[in-house]
Design a protein around this motif. Sequence first.
Motif, PDB file in Angstrom:
ATOM      1  N   UNK A  81     -18.429 -31.817  -6.617  1.00 60.47           N
ATOM      2  CA  UNK A  81     -18.541 -30.935  -7.771  1.00 60.47           C
ATOM      3  C   UNK A  81     -19.787 -31.259  -8.555  1.00 60.47           C
ATOM      4  N   UNK A  82     -19.817 -30.836  -9.806  1.00 66.39           N
ATOM      5  CA  UNK A  82     -20.925 -31.173 -10.710  1.00 66.39           C
ATOM      6  C   UNK A  82     -20.515 -32.462 -11.418  1.00 66.39           C
ATOM      7  N   UNK A  83     -21.045 -33.564 -10.953  1.00 67.44           N
ATOM      8  CA  UNK A  83     -20.541 -34.849 -11.438  1.00 67.44           C
ATOM      9  C   UNK A  83     -21.236 -35.344 -12.695  1.00 67.44           C
ATOM     10  N   UNK A  84     -22.428 -34.820 -12.990  1.00 66.17           N
ATOM     11  CA  UNK A  84     -23.117 -35.217 -14.211  1.00 66.17           C
ATOM     12  C   UNK A  84     -23.673 -33.972 -14.893  1.00 66.17           C
ATOM     13  N   UNK A  85     -24.113 -34.142 -16.110  1.00 66.33           N
ATOM     14  CA  UNK A  85     -24.498 -33.006 -16.939  1.00 66.33           C
ATOM     15  C   UNK A  85     -25.716 -32.261 -16.388  1.00 66.33           C
TER      16      UNK A  85
END
Length: 980
Positions: free
Chosen positions: A838-842
Amino acid sequence: MSKLVSRFAWLLLPMLAAGICNRLNAQKTNDDIFPPAAAAKEFVNFDKHGFIIKGQRVFLVSAGLEYARIPHELWRDRLLRLKRAGFNCIEIYTFWNYHEPQEGRFDFTGDHDLNAFLRLVKQLDMYAIVRVGPYYCAEWDFGGYPIWLRFKEGLRVREPNAVFEAAVDRFFEQLMPIVNANQVHRGGAVILVQLENEHPKGWGTDKPDAYFAHLQSKAVSLGLEVPYFFSGLHHGSDPAGDNTQLDAGKRNSPWFSTEFWSVWYNYYGSSQKDADTYARRTWKIIAHGGNGYNYYMAHGGTNFGYTNNNEDAASYDYGAAVGQTGDLRPVYTGFKRAAYFARSFQFILGNSEDASDAYKSFTKARALHVSARHSGSSDLVFLDNRQDTAVPTQVMINRQWIPQHGPLIVAPGEIVPLVHNITLTNTVKLDWAVGRILGLTQQGPATTLVIYGKPGTDAELQFTTLGKVDPVTGIDGFNQVSNNLFLQIAFNRDHPVNYSFETGKQLVRVIALSDSLAARTWFAGTQGKQYIIIGAPYAGEVTTTDAGKIQVDAEQFWTSRQPTPVWIYGSDNRPFTFTLQPAKGEHATQLPMSQWQVKDASTPAAAAFDDHTWKQSNDALQMGADGDISADAWYRTTVNITNEGVYTLQAKDGGDRATVFADGQRVAAGNLHEDALSMQLTAGKHTLAVFTAHDGRDKLFNHLGPVADTDPKGLSGAVLLHKGAPVRISNWKIIPAAGTPNTQSIPAFDTAAIYTIGADAFDGKAGYAWFQATIPAVNGSDMLLHFKGVDDNVTVFINGKAVAQHTGYNTAFDVPLKDVSGAATLTLLVQNTGGSGGIHKQVELTGTAKEDIALTGWRMQGGPGDVQSTDRFTNLQANTPFDKPMLYRNSFFIDSINTAIHPVWRITINGLGHGSVWVNGRNLGRYPEKIPVNSLYIPECWLHKGANTVVVFDEDGQLPVGMRVEAEMASSRDIQSLVF
C-alpha cells in the motif's frame, strides 16, 4: 526479513507465523545433518531414526534461550527452571555484535563469557546446540551484525565476498575455539552446531555457492567435529503440521525442529489457550515420528542496552514458558508434561517406526485418530482428539474394553499416549498403561511410574510378572491372575496415591496424581539419587547439606497465599511430607523513590558548543560511523540564510526521529521520513544542531548483498534545507483490482472505501489496487510530488494521465508536476508482490530545488553522553514536559536482601517518551515497549541493599514523575528449604 515480517510482524498474532513458516519451507527441503568427524562419532551420532549420544538413544527436548539476554548471575536460575521442565538441551545464538561491538575488540567476559555459559550447561547435565551465525535474525539489532560492517568498502553479506568472509574468519577464529573446546567428545555440552541462519538459499546440507563452502571449511579447520548443518531445520509455529509420518521417505537424518515458534514476540505472558495449542503441536511431533524439537523461545529474556531491533524494545518475553522475570507460565506445564514423557520413553522414540496400521480398531470411539510408534517389542499408541468436544473412550486389550471401570476422557485437541510392553525390571513388564503417564524414573531399587488424571476419572495398568508379587501399598487397587497383575486407579483431588508391589528385592511403584498436582510435580536428583517432588509450585536447587541431609529449595509465588502441602519420594516407599507456608504479613510491593533531579542533555545544540573533537564530513555520516553503537547521535553544521522564511530539513537517507535546533533553540521535531521538519529561519548565519534517535535497526531477514545503506540511522548522505513547507496529500480512497488491471481505464471512486496511510491494503497477498486523492491548488510549474514510500511498484496518474512509474518497495521518489494548475486528481495503481502493501509513507506536495540550500561541513558524535555523571543536576521543579533531550536522576531504597524472600522489581515508564533507563549503571533497555507491558525489568543481581540509583535519558524531554518501582507479583516468590 521479508516485507511482511520486518515491518509489521510485531503487530501480528502468533497464528500468522504459520504463514511465514510456509514461505520458509518453500525455500528449503533439505533437513539433513552433516555427520560427525571420526573423533566425535562415539559420543554423538545419528541415523534416520534418531540421535545417539554416548551410545544411548536420546530424544532432544531443547529450550531456546539467549545468554546475551540474561545477566550471567541469573544463567543458572533460568537454565535450572528449564531443566526442571524436562529439557535436556539448550539452543543458543552467539551474536556477533555482542562479542565484537568494535572491530577487533572481542569480549568473552562476564555476561559475554560463552565458555562459562557452556560449562554451566554441562554442569547441569544438559546438551547444547550452538548457532554460530554469522547472521542470526532473532529480533536482535541489525540481525547480529556489528555496525562497523556497514562501513567496509565492497562488503556484501551472506554471499561469496572476500571482505565479508575475512571479517567472519576473524570472528570465527575467536568464537569457534570456545565452541569446539566444549564439544561433547571433549567433555563439554555441545552436540550440534548450526552454520548461518535462515539463509534464503541453503538449509541442511545444501551448499549452493562458495560462501557456504567457505563457512564449512573455516569451521572445520578450527576444530568443529560434532554434527552440524546450515540455516536451520523445520522452522514453524506448528512444525509437524498435518504430516502424520515425519520419518517417512528416504531420510538420512533424524527429524528435528530447530525453531518451534512457541507463542510469539509481540506477547508478554501467555494463556491456557496458548498452552493447549502448543502442547498439541508438541505431541504431534512426538506421536508422528519426530526425534526432538527446540522451542523458540523457551525463555526470551531482555534486550539490554541497545540490542533490540525495530520490532521490539527492552522485553523479549515472547510469551515463553519461563517468563522474562523467571515466572512459570501455563505453557511451561504443557511443555513439561510432554518432555517428561518423551524422555522417559526416548528408548522407543529415538529408534521407532510407524505402527499405526496395527491399531486401526483399537479404540471404541471412532472420533479419535489413532497412531502408534514401535521399537523392539514396545509400542506407544496415541489417541488424538481433533474435535472441539471431549471424547470418552475405551480401548480393546485382550478382548476386553479398558479401563473396565469407566471411560478414558480425551479432552478437545488432546493427544493421549498409551504405553505397551515396557520392561520395568528383570521380573516385571508393563504390558499396558491406559492413562496419562507423566514420567518413569529409576530411584535406586525402586522403579517409579507417575500417572495422572482428573479427579473422579480412572486409569488401568496391566503388568506381567515373574515370581512372587507382594503388594505393599494401595492393595485395594490390585488384582492378580496368574502372572498378570491388574491395577485400577481412581484419581484423588488432594494428595498422591501410592500403589506399589515388590518382586524379589525390587520395588515397582505407581504414584497417581490429579492433573493439578501433576503440574506441580518435579523429577530432580543429586549425587546419583533421584527424587520426585510433588506439590511445590517450583522445586529449584536440590543439594546435600554438610550433615548429609537432602535439601530442596521450594518456591511459593506471591500470587498464592495458601499453605501448600509437599510430598517428596525417594527410594523409600514412604514420602517425606512438608507444608509450604505463605509469608507472614504483607510483602512490600512498591519501593518509594526520592526527589527527581534533572539535567539538560541538549547542550550540544548550543551555538557556542565546542565540537572540534567530533567526527567531520562534508555530507552527513550515518549513525555508527564514529564507532558509537548507541541509538542516539548529534549532528552540527552552520548555514547562511539569504531570505527569511519557512525551510524544511530533508535528509536523503537516515532515520528515525530527529529534533532540530537553530542557535540552541528547538525549531522542529519528527520522523525524518514521515514528518515535515519545517522551521522559520531569519536571514543570516545560523548554527544547526540535529539530535537523532532510533528504536532499533532492522534484523535484515533474507537480506543478501551490501548493507552500507540498508536501514541507515541518523542523518545520512545529502541533507538540504528546502524552501517552504510541504503540503501533505490526504483523504485517500481505495479500490482493489481483480487480476491485472487495464491502465487505460481508471475506475470511478464515487463510493470507494477510505484508506489510511500505512495500512496493509492487500491482506498480506500479492495483487493490485487503485488509490486516489486530490492534490490541492498547484501554483506554478516548479512543484513536485514527493513519495516517501509505496509498496511495491506504482504507476502515477495526474488527471487520468500516466506520468510516472516507480519500481521497488518503500523507496522515496519524486514526480514533477508539469502543465498542471489548480486542484488535480492524483491516482496510483499499486502492485504488491507479496506480504503487506500500500502507501506506507506520506505523499507530499513540495517545490523544486531552485531555492534549496545544501547543508555541508557536518560534525557528528554518537551517544547520549555521560549519563552516569552527577554534575549539573538540579531538583526537578517543572510540571510540564521539556521539548528536548533530558537526563533525570533518582534513587530508591532496599532495606535488606533476604535469600528467603525474592521480590522481582520492575520500573514503570508511565508518561515517558523514548529513551533508556539505567539502574546502578546498568542499561535496562529501550522504551517505550512495543508489547503489552509498561515497565522495565530490573534483574535482581543488579540491585543491592541501601540506595539504588536510577538514571533516565528521555529523548523527548517527557517527565519521569509517573515512574514507580513495583513488584511483579507473578514472578516474585518466597523460597523455603525442605531438609530431610
